[in-house]
Design a protein around this motif. Structure first.
Motif: not given
Length: 200
Positions: A162-187
């Protein structure tokens, strides 16, 4: 006298520092939550305006039951870059914390499994409990210890996964925030908010 500090800042949100016991219900009624890491806090209060009326109300209620209360408010807004850097750092810290917990549980699972096998190796394969024999008490005790250690191993393994899954989710969440489409929507959202502020 127990001193309570109710504070708000863009970086930390709304927090309470100090021990309100036995009157923590005052904080719970105001939707404060308890965390081992930060203490009493209001969820999603970072980078939001300070809830001044609520903070003053809580301060008055705590003073009424004998606490000395200090209210501290910092309303300086953070830049978008500061907010994004903070979110990235927190995501990294979460991932690291979950990875450490996963490793700890994996070690606990391995230790419990090793103990289970150590006891099992002392009992001949298929050996029944010899009722009435001098070995009966020891045999039953060993079986109980094996069951407990097996249970510990299974539970620790489940928690590690479970903790390994949460660690993976935390990393993926940040990658998602830094993706081009998400950044464009935030702008787009920030520009819309800026236009709204200018109109007002």
């Amino acid at each position: 006298m127990n001193i309570i500090t109710i504070s708000h800042s863009p970086a930390e949100g709304t927090l309470v520092d100090g021990d309100p016991r036995p009157h923590q219900e005052i904080l719970k009624r105001a939707n404060f939550r308890w965390s081992r890491n930060v203490g009493w806090y209001i969820r999603n209060s970072r980078d939001k305006p300070a809830p001044r009326p609520m903070m003053e109300r809580i301060a008055d209620e705590l003073r009424a039951v004998g606490f000395e209360v200090v209210v501290e408010i910092t309303d300086d807004r953070r830049t978008v870059a500061e907010r994004e850097a903070d979110l990235a750092e927190r995501a990294e810290q979460r991932a690291e914390r979950y990875e450490q917990l996963a490793q700890k549980r994996e070690a606990e699972a391995a230790a419990a499994d090793a103990k289970f096998r150590q006891i099992a190796d002392m009992i001949p394969m298929g050996q029944p409990i010899l009722v009435g024999h001098h070995s009966e008490r020891r045999h039953r005790k060993d079986l109980d210890r094996m069951e407990r250690n097996l249970g510990k191993s299974v539970e620790a393994t489940r928690e590690a996964e479970n903790y390994a899954r949460l660690a993976d989710q935390a990393g993926r969440s940040q990658e998602h925030r830094e993706s081009a489409p998400v950044t464009a929507r935030r702008i787009d959202k920030l520009e819309a908010e800026e236009r709204g502020i200018q109109r007002k």
